[in-house]
Design an enzyme around this catalytic site. Structure first.
Site, PDB file in Angstrom:
ATOM      1  N   GLU A  19      22.717  14.525  46.163  1.00  0.00           N
ATOM      2  CA  GLU A  19      23.110  13.376  47.028  1.00  0.00           C
ATOM      3  C   GLU A  19      21.915  11.902  46.793  1.00  0.00           C
ATOM      4  O   GLU A  19      20.881  12.671  47.238  1.00  0.00           O
ATOM      5  CB  GLU A  19      23.537  13.296  48.955  1.00  0.00           C
ATOM      6  CG  GLU A  19      23.515  12.182  49.205  1.00  0.00           C
ATOM      7  CD  GLU A  19      23.436  11.387  50.604  1.00  0.00           C
ATOM      8  OE1 GLU A  19      24.667  12.303  51.684  1.00  0.00           O
ATOM      9  OE2 GLU A  19      22.292  11.020  50.933  1.00  0.00           O
ATOM     10  N   TYR A  51      27.147   5.170  50.039  1.00  0.00           N
ATOM     11  CA  TYR A  51      27.377   3.176  49.638  1.00  0.00           C
ATOM     12  C   TYR A  51      26.533   3.113  51.098  1.00  0.00           C
ATOM     13  O   TYR A  51      26.235   3.539  52.066  1.00  0.00           O
ATOM     14  CB  TYR A  51      28.881   3.713  50.460  1.00  0.00           C
ATOM     15  CG  TYR A  51      29.695   2.196  49.959  1.00  0.00           C
ATOM     16  CD1 TYR A  51      30.440   2.219  49.072  1.00  0.00           C
ATOM     17  CD2 TYR A  51      29.192   1.294  50.517  1.00  0.00           C
ATOM     18  CE1 TYR A  51      30.997   1.338  47.878  1.00  0.00           C
ATOM     19  CE2 TYR A  51      30.349  -0.127  50.353  1.00  0.00           C
ATOM     20  CZ  TYR A  51      31.013   0.027  49.308  1.00  0.00           C
ATOM     21  OH  TYR A  51      31.001  -1.162  48.505  1.00  0.00           O
ATOM     22  N   HIS A  95      30.247   8.009  48.676  1.00  0.00           N
ATOM     23  CA  HIS A  95      31.232   8.221  49.586  1.00  0.00           C
ATOM     24  C   HIS A  95      32.176   7.134  50.188  1.00  0.00           C
ATOM     25  O   HIS A  95      31.808   5.671  49.427  1.00  0.00           O
ATOM     26  CB  HIS A  95      29.468   7.812  51.008  1.00  0.00           C
ATOM     27  CG  HIS A  95      28.898   9.529  50.374  1.00  0.00           C
ATOM     28  ND1 HIS A  95      27.731   9.776  51.040  1.00  0.00           N
ATOM     29  CD2 HIS A  95      29.519  10.779  49.696  1.00  0.00           C
ATOM     30  CE1 HIS A  95      27.453  10.963  51.122  1.00  0.00           C
ATOM     31  NE2 HIS A  95      27.728  11.712  50.478  1.00  0.00           N
ATOM     32  N   ASP A 127      27.237   3.087  58.342  1.00  0.00           N
ATOM     33  CA  ASP A 127      26.159   3.228  59.046  1.00  0.00           C
ATOM     34  C   ASP A 127      26.537   1.490  59.621  1.00  0.00           C
ATOM     35  O   ASP A 127      26.818   0.362  59.497  1.00  0.00           O
ATOM     36  CB  ASP A 127      25.096   3.039  58.706  1.00  0.00           C
ATOM     37  CG  ASP A 127      24.223   4.438  57.962  1.00  0.00           C
ATOM     38  OD1 ASP A 127      24.660   5.279  58.809  1.00  0.00           O
ATOM     39  OD2 ASP A 127      23.442   4.300  57.098  1.00  0.00           O
ATOM     40  N   ALA A 145      35.998   7.501  61.052  1.00  0.00           N
ATOM     41  CA  ALA A 145      36.212   8.663  59.732  1.00  0.00           C
ATOM     42  C   ALA A 145      38.128   9.246  59.502  1.00  0.00           C
ATOM     43  O   ALA A 145      38.142   9.011  58.685  1.00  0.00           O
ATOM     44  CB  ALA A 145      35.378   9.130  59.664  1.00  0.00           C
ATOM     45  N   TYR A 180      27.843  16.817  61.939  1.00  0.00           N
ATOM     46  CA  TYR A 180      26.266  16.858  62.804  1.00  0.00           C
ATOM     47  C   TYR A 180      25.777  18.356  63.661  1.00  0.00           C
ATOM     48  O   TYR A 180      26.016  18.293  65.287  1.00  0.00           O
ATOM     49  CB  TYR A 180      26.448  15.933  63.980  1.00  0.00           C
ATOM     50  CG  TYR A 180      27.059  14.667  62.925  1.00  0.00           C
ATOM     51  CD1 TYR A 180      26.034  13.749  62.389  1.00  0.00           C
ATOM     52  CD2 TYR A 180      27.973  14.290  62.383  1.00  0.00           C
ATOM     53  CE1 TYR A 180      25.744  12.499  61.559  1.00  0.00           C
ATOM     54  CE2 TYR A 180      28.874  13.286  61.988  1.00  0.00           C
ATOM     55  CZ  TYR A 180      27.801  12.195  61.438  1.00  0.00           C
ATOM     56  OH  TYR A 180      27.729  10.893  60.609  1.00  0.00           O
ATOM     57  N   LYS A 200      39.487  15.367  62.266  1.00  0.00           N
ATOM     58  CA  LYS A 200      39.591  15.269  61.234  1.00  0.00           C
ATOM     59  C   LYS A 200      39.728  17.036  60.473  1.00  0.00           C
ATOM     60  O   LYS A 200      40.904  16.436  59.364  1.00  0.00           O
ATOM     61  CB  LYS A 200      38.380  14.846  60.647  1.00  0.00           C
ATOM     62  CG  LYS A 200      37.657  13.602  61.000  1.00  0.00           C
ATOM     63  CD  LYS A 200      36.710  12.931  60.241  1.00  0.00           C
ATOM     64  CE  LYS A 200      35.209  13.322  61.502  1.00  0.00           C
ATOM     65  NZ  LYS A 200      33.585  13.218  61.095  1.00  0.00           N
ATOM     66  N   GLN A 211      25.247  16.478  58.647  1.00  0.00           N
ATOM     67  CA  GLN A 211      23.699  15.712  58.172  1.00  0.00           C
ATOM     68  C   GLN A 211      22.477  16.931  58.439  1.00  0.00           C
ATOM     69  O   GLN A 211      22.480  18.786  58.615  1.00  0.00           O
ATOM     70  CB  GLN A 211      23.672  15.016  60.050  1.00  0.00           C
ATOM     71  CG  GLN A 211      22.524  14.301  60.237  1.00  0.00           C
ATOM     72  CD  GLN A 211      22.189  13.193  59.436  1.00  0.00           C
ATOM     73  OE1 GLN A 211      21.243  13.794  58.270  1.00  0.00           O
ATOM     74  NE2 GLN A 211      22.405  11.849  59.751  1.00  0.00           N
ATOM     75  N   LYS A 306      13.673   9.970  45.602  1.00  0.00           N
ATOM     76  CA  LYS A 306      13.304  10.896  45.110  1.00  0.00           C
ATOM     77  C   LYS A 306      13.685  12.414  44.517  1.00  0.00           C
ATOM     78  O   LYS A 306      13.593  13.084  45.389  1.00  0.00           O
ATOM     79  CB  LYS A 306      12.405  10.956  46.636  1.00  0.00           C
ATOM     80  CG  LYS A 306      11.216   9.465  46.809  1.00  0.00           C
ATOM     81  CD  LYS A 306      10.007  10.643  47.429  1.00  0.00           C
ATOM     82  CE  LYS A 306       9.265   8.309  47.364  1.00  0.00           C
ATOM     83  NZ  LYS A 306       9.755   7.848  48.916  1.00  0.00           N
TER      84      LYS A 306
END
Ligand SMILES: Cc1cc2nc3c(=O)[nH]c(=O)nc-3n(C[C@H](O)[C@H](O)[C@H](O)COP(=O)(O)OP(=O)(O)OC[C@H]3O[C@@H](n4cnc5c(N)ncnc54)[C@H](O)[C@@H]3O)c2cc1C
Length: 318
Positions: A19, A51, A95, A127, A145, A180, A200, A211, A306
């Site tokens: 990602e 996003y 995303h 977020d 979502a 999660y 979902k 996550q 990174k």
């Protein structure tokens, strides 16, 4: 190609995926390519692009008054996806978030992606705005979502917002959602969170990305819980190596996750962040080895801009 097809074609072999974040506004895309070029050695079949919604910043005006400005610091998710597909011939997963989008803007973004040949989307609530304590939906947007997912499912059937459209080309997005293992920070308990994850999946999500977690048992228990609750789609583990001391407190606070005692104790002993990074890389290598042994679909690494720690980990595994 769809994420689910990539997973199927792998025939049980664990894949390497990442990602990435779009560059900061004003940066050259070459920096992004330079960063991920080395990771191409491990042949990621798809790359997720996050996003980032708008933020509020304050600028000092002549006279000392503060002006509130709305700005998006990392724009370009759709463009980056197209650029990556074009440059590397690798599939992308943009995303798409509820926050900051009206349904109409969501529809337009999805039309762009459809035209660009992007076959996948990861659908999220998104977020909260950084300076705000909780997520607030747009008056004409989606709150959860699952509501966003319903819009994409309808578009995949050729049903756009304007039901009087004479021509409505069905989109064909493969849909992923978030899960999660240590519970979403707003969920009262894991059971409630799993209930909405199942909603979902029942509505059409074809895979789940988790996550980050640092304790594999949390992931294994989560997968068992999902399976026992009728969630049978692939569950992709998200992995992030620890790279600095501040993360010992920032990650648990931001993502509602635990850092295992053995890892935090090792990190505390380190004299600087270079040493912590080494500890983090070794931990992630051990985590990854166990996950591969258990046959996870892909090791999905959160690069957070990174790539060098991820290169080190992938070199041991792939
Ligand atoms: C893999 C991954 C990638 C991410 N990428 C991004 C990104 O690119 N950009 C970004 O801004 N954020 C991103 N996030 C963060 C994510 O947007 C936040 O964690 C957000 O708070 C929740 O998103 P969600 O899609 O899981 O929300 P939802 O599924 O909407 O759930 C949010 C909360 O509401 C509860 N809930 C769900 N449905 C209902 C309902 N109908 N009624 C009541 N409660 C309900 C859930 O249990 C949960 O507590 C990512 C997270 C993950 C795990």
């Amino acid at each position: 190609m769809k994420v689910t097809d990539h997973l199927k074609n792998a025939n049980g072999k664990t894949l390497f995926t990442i990602e990435i974040l779009p560059p900061l506004k004003g940066e050259n895309i070459r920096n992004l390519f330079n960063n991920i070029d080395p990771l191409m050695e491990f042949k990621p079949p798809f790359i997720d692009v996050t996003y980032h919604r708008e933020e509020y910043v304050y600028r000092k005006m002549p006279g000392g008054l503060l002006e509130k400005i709305t700005t998006r610091k990392r724009p370009g998710t759709v463009g980056i996806c197209a650029a990556i597909q074009n440059h590397y011939k690798v599939d992308t997963v943009p995303h798409i978030i509820c926050g900051g989008f009206s349904k109409e803007e969501t529809e337009n973004a999805l039309i762009d992606l459809h035209f660009l040949g992007v076959d996948n989307v990861l659908l999220l609530q998104g977020d909260a705005i950084k300076s705000e304590s909780k997520f607030v939906a747009e008056p004409d947007g989606h709150k959860y979502a699952s509501e966003l997912l319903e819009q994409v499912v309808q578009m995949n059937k050729g049903k756009y917002l304007d039901d009087e459209l004479h021509i409505a080309d069905p989109t064909n997005f493969c849909i992923g959602v978030a899960g999660y293992p240590e519970k979403h920070y707003n969920a009262p308990n894991l059971k409630s969170d799993i209930k909405y994850l199942k909603l979902k999946v029942d509505m059409g999500a074809q895979y789940v990305v988790t996550q980050m977690f640092f304790d594999n048992n949390k992931y294994f228990e989560f997968v068992d819980l999902c399976r026992n609750n009728g969630i049978n789609v692939p569950i992709i583990p998200g992995i992030k190596p620890l790279t600095g001391k501040a993360q010992l407190t920032v990650l648990p606070k931001t993502f509602n996750i635990d850092i295992p005692e053995a890892l935090s104790e090792e990190a505390e002993k380190c004299l600087d962040n270079t040493a912590i990074k080494e500890v983090g890389i070794q931990w992630a290598i051990e985590q990854s080895r166990e996950l591969v042994k258990k046959g996870v679909p892909t090791l999905h690494f959160y690069s957070m801009g990174k790539s060098d720690p991820i290169y080190r980990i992938a070199k041991e595994l792939f």
